[in-house]
Design a protein around this motif. Structure first.
Motif, PDB file in Angstrom:
ATOM      1  N   ILE D  51       2.671  36.349 -37.607  1.00  0.00           N
ATOM      2  CA  ILE D  51       2.661  35.994 -39.039  1.00  0.00           C
ATOM      3  C   ILE D  51       1.274  35.566 -39.491  1.00  0.00           C
ATOM      4  N   ILE D  52       0.685  34.669 -38.696  1.00  0.00           N
ATOM      5  CA  ILE D  52      -0.628  34.143 -39.092  1.00  0.00           C
ATOM      6  C   ILE D  52      -1.642  35.281 -39.130  1.00  0.00           C
ATOM      7  N   ILE D  81      -5.550  28.430 -32.876  1.00  0.00           N
ATOM      8  CA  ILE D  81      -4.718  29.561 -32.434  1.00  0.00           C
ATOM      9  C   ILE D  81      -4.915  29.805 -30.933  1.00  0.00           C
ATOM     10  N   ALA D  82      -6.157  29.760 -30.487  1.00  0.00           N
ATOM     11  CA  ALA D  82      -6.431  29.960 -29.058  1.00  0.00           C
ATOM     12  C   ALA D  82      -5.877  28.806 -28.223  1.00  0.00           C
ATOM     13  N   PHE D  83      -5.609  27.661 -28.887  1.00  0.00           N
ATOM     14  CA  PHE D  83      -5.062  26.491 -28.197  1.00  0.00           C
ATOM     15  C   PHE D  83      -3.557  26.633 -27.979  1.00  0.00           C
ATOM     16  N   ALA D 115      -1.620  25.262 -39.721  1.00  0.00           N
ATOM     17  CA  ALA D 115      -1.266  25.571 -41.113  1.00  0.00           C
ATOM     18  C   ALA D 115      -2.213  24.870 -42.082  1.00  0.00           C
ATOM     19  N   ALA D 116      -2.594  23.632 -41.745  1.00  0.00           N
ATOM     20  CA  ALA D 116      -3.494  22.883 -42.630  1.00  0.00           C
ATOM     21  C   ALA D 116      -4.867  23.551 -42.692  1.00  0.00           C
ATOM     22  N   ILE D 117      -5.389  23.956 -41.536  1.00  0.00           N
ATOM     23  CA  ILE D 117      -6.709  24.603 -41.526  1.00  0.00           C
ATOM     24  C   ILE D 117      -6.644  25.955 -42.229  1.00  0.00           C
ATOM     25  N   HIS D 118      -5.528  26.662 -42.039  1.00  0.00           N
ATOM     26  CA  HIS D 118      -5.383  27.956 -42.709  1.00  0.00           C
ATOM     27  C   HIS D 118      -5.375  27.766 -44.226  1.00  0.00           C
TER      28      HIS D 118
END
Lengths: 194, 194, 194, 194
Positions: D51-52, D81-83, D115-118
């Motif tokens: 989704i992201i 995401i890599a985390f 989600a916050a960073i996105h």
């Protein structure tokens, strides 16, 4: 060169997460706090790879061609970047524990080597405009010079500090990455036509 | 074919680092020195993948098209390259210790197989100019012939030596990669129009 | 879709090697022979991913556009492909040992699921030429139909056999990959304009 | 930015499989059933990354340019995401066992952060159409606003639930991914010119 390099940058950055782990069944919550050096090491290396990737990418965009020597030096640079997950894991496992000094020294040494090869890489391309595209003006080259110059002395200082305070040395590496990445906007203004 | 191949080359090279590790909490500094075979194996395989990637990349640029047989042989080549992290780990773990002979033999055998498949790959494309682009002249093809010819005999010699001296065999593999990579400039002069 | 998919295919194939390992310091040479199921599982999955990638790649080249549903089904397909290293490791670890039956069943089940989703993926794009490019003729579509049709029954048979003979089931999977990959030349003749 | 980001998305998704494992030689079949939290965690994270990635990809296609600040925020997004494979492994290892609460909290916290960073990433690009391409109309921007708006509250709710029922919190994350992915077709209609 670009595709292969981008791949190695992205893979090395993403493999970093494999160093983080929790063992056994005892008090997972406490362990998740206890392994803060893993998070610090992960974020530091991930951001550092981000900076190197941005500088690499920007510099490649100034080049008109690539020769075998450049490919060779580029491959040596990638060798040190792909190596980074190992000293990162050392810092994650040993920071704040016995063995933190050699771990931090290994980490800083890798960064010094990486910065030195990156400098050679740039100087080889730039010397006599060997590989530089015609339309790139000298101001752009000086902008890149300024961006690459602090690498070796900065990580050299990190290495020296690692002998006295491993934690301070890793925190400084993190700070370099965290502040350099956004402030690299300066470099952009100097390095690209408006 | 190129994107997928580039991906496998880059990933295999970057996964090599996972073979390097330090165990336990005892004297990390001494361990970091003690695991020098891990560094040697890492650098050797990383540089070797670099050479094969460069040759592969250069050769693909001479081709006009790709057929299913070529894709199949290419996939076999990628199978051996993606396999390389395993014998690399064997060398890292067992060189200079009991078990070094089978480790070095496994490593050299993989390289012989890789060189043989790479040769078949090239010969299939080149025979009767089957897949070669029209604008490529015969000198360029002979340049590639010269670059591919030493592969099998060279790694064959490495394999023979592995039976007598595992360390010498790995060092020779390293030397081949370290000297071949920059000197491949010769190949470039022969292989590409000025 | 193509870049992301190619990435997952290449990474899943290259991660397969991580399942191969030798433990302890005892008789490395004998162990290297003893772990033949690891080699078989590695080669089988690597070649199988190769086939799926080729079919996927060829089919995408016939499409003019992609919608969200297609992206969703494509993501499910990638989910099963990225999952493959796990059942591959099961086969590597348990074939020819207690536990080989559930390992082979898990492996074959993953392949059935993968083939089924790949079929849905193709049928969604093909039905009423929903996503097919205008210049692609019906013969090309029938060529792809023929290539996709055997997937589910073939791996269904592999799954049935896994209940009786895990080894036979894995060998059949290997044979499918090894013979299908080059013979897919047939598919090419049907599927692409000469 | 796109190539590097695509690489990190694809690699992070494919590394997820490494968390799934079976230990020892006892009753492999029973273990394969017993580790259902591993499958749930794998599928949840794989679909969530899907989704992201789709939203990221769609949004980037609306941008005309990228500046250093955007690259920096993008790098922070990739860092989370890599985390993701780490908290995914926590859920796989501890769900339905002691330690499931901190595992689910760590998982949900990572998703809230992501989600916050996105959201910051998108708002930075959108504010005053800073990086938006000229041909993109306001309806398209509002379409993206609508797609990004539920992220933080939704994963915030998942985080709250994790304190009471870790299993419910993971199942809700799975449901969000499984239903959101296909229904994102709505977003497409609002976000792209027909």
């Amino acid at each position: 060169m670009e595709t292969f390099s981008d791949g190695v940058f992205a893979i090395a950055a993403t493999l970093l997460v494999l160093e983080i782990g929790v063992e056994g069944k005892n008090d997972v919550g406490a362990q998740l706090t206890h392994i803060w050096p893993s998070y610090l090491a992960y974020a530091t290396s991930f951001l550092t790879i981000g900076i190197i990737w941005m500088n690499h990418h920007h510099t490649v965009s100034l080049l008109a061609r690539v020769d075998r020597t450049m490919l060779f030096v580029n491959h040596l640079l990638l060798l040190t970047i792909a190596f980074l997950p190992f000293p990162t894991k050392l810092v994650a496992d040993y920071l704040n524990a016995p063995g933190e000094r050699p771990a931090a020294i290994a980490y800083a040494s890798t960064l010094v080597l990486m910065a030195a090869i990156h400098q050679v890489w740039w100087q080889y391309a730039r010397r006599g405009r060997r590989l530089v595209a015609d339309h790139v003006d000298d101001a752009a080259l000086r902008g890149v010079d300024l961006a690459y110059a602090p690498g070796v002395p900065m990580y050299g200082a990190v290495l020296l500090i690692a002998f006295y305070s491993p934690l301070a040395s890793v925190l400084l590496t993190f700070a370099i990455a965290a502040f350099y990445l956004p402030s690299a906007a300066l470099f952009e203004r100097g390095g690209e036509p408006a």
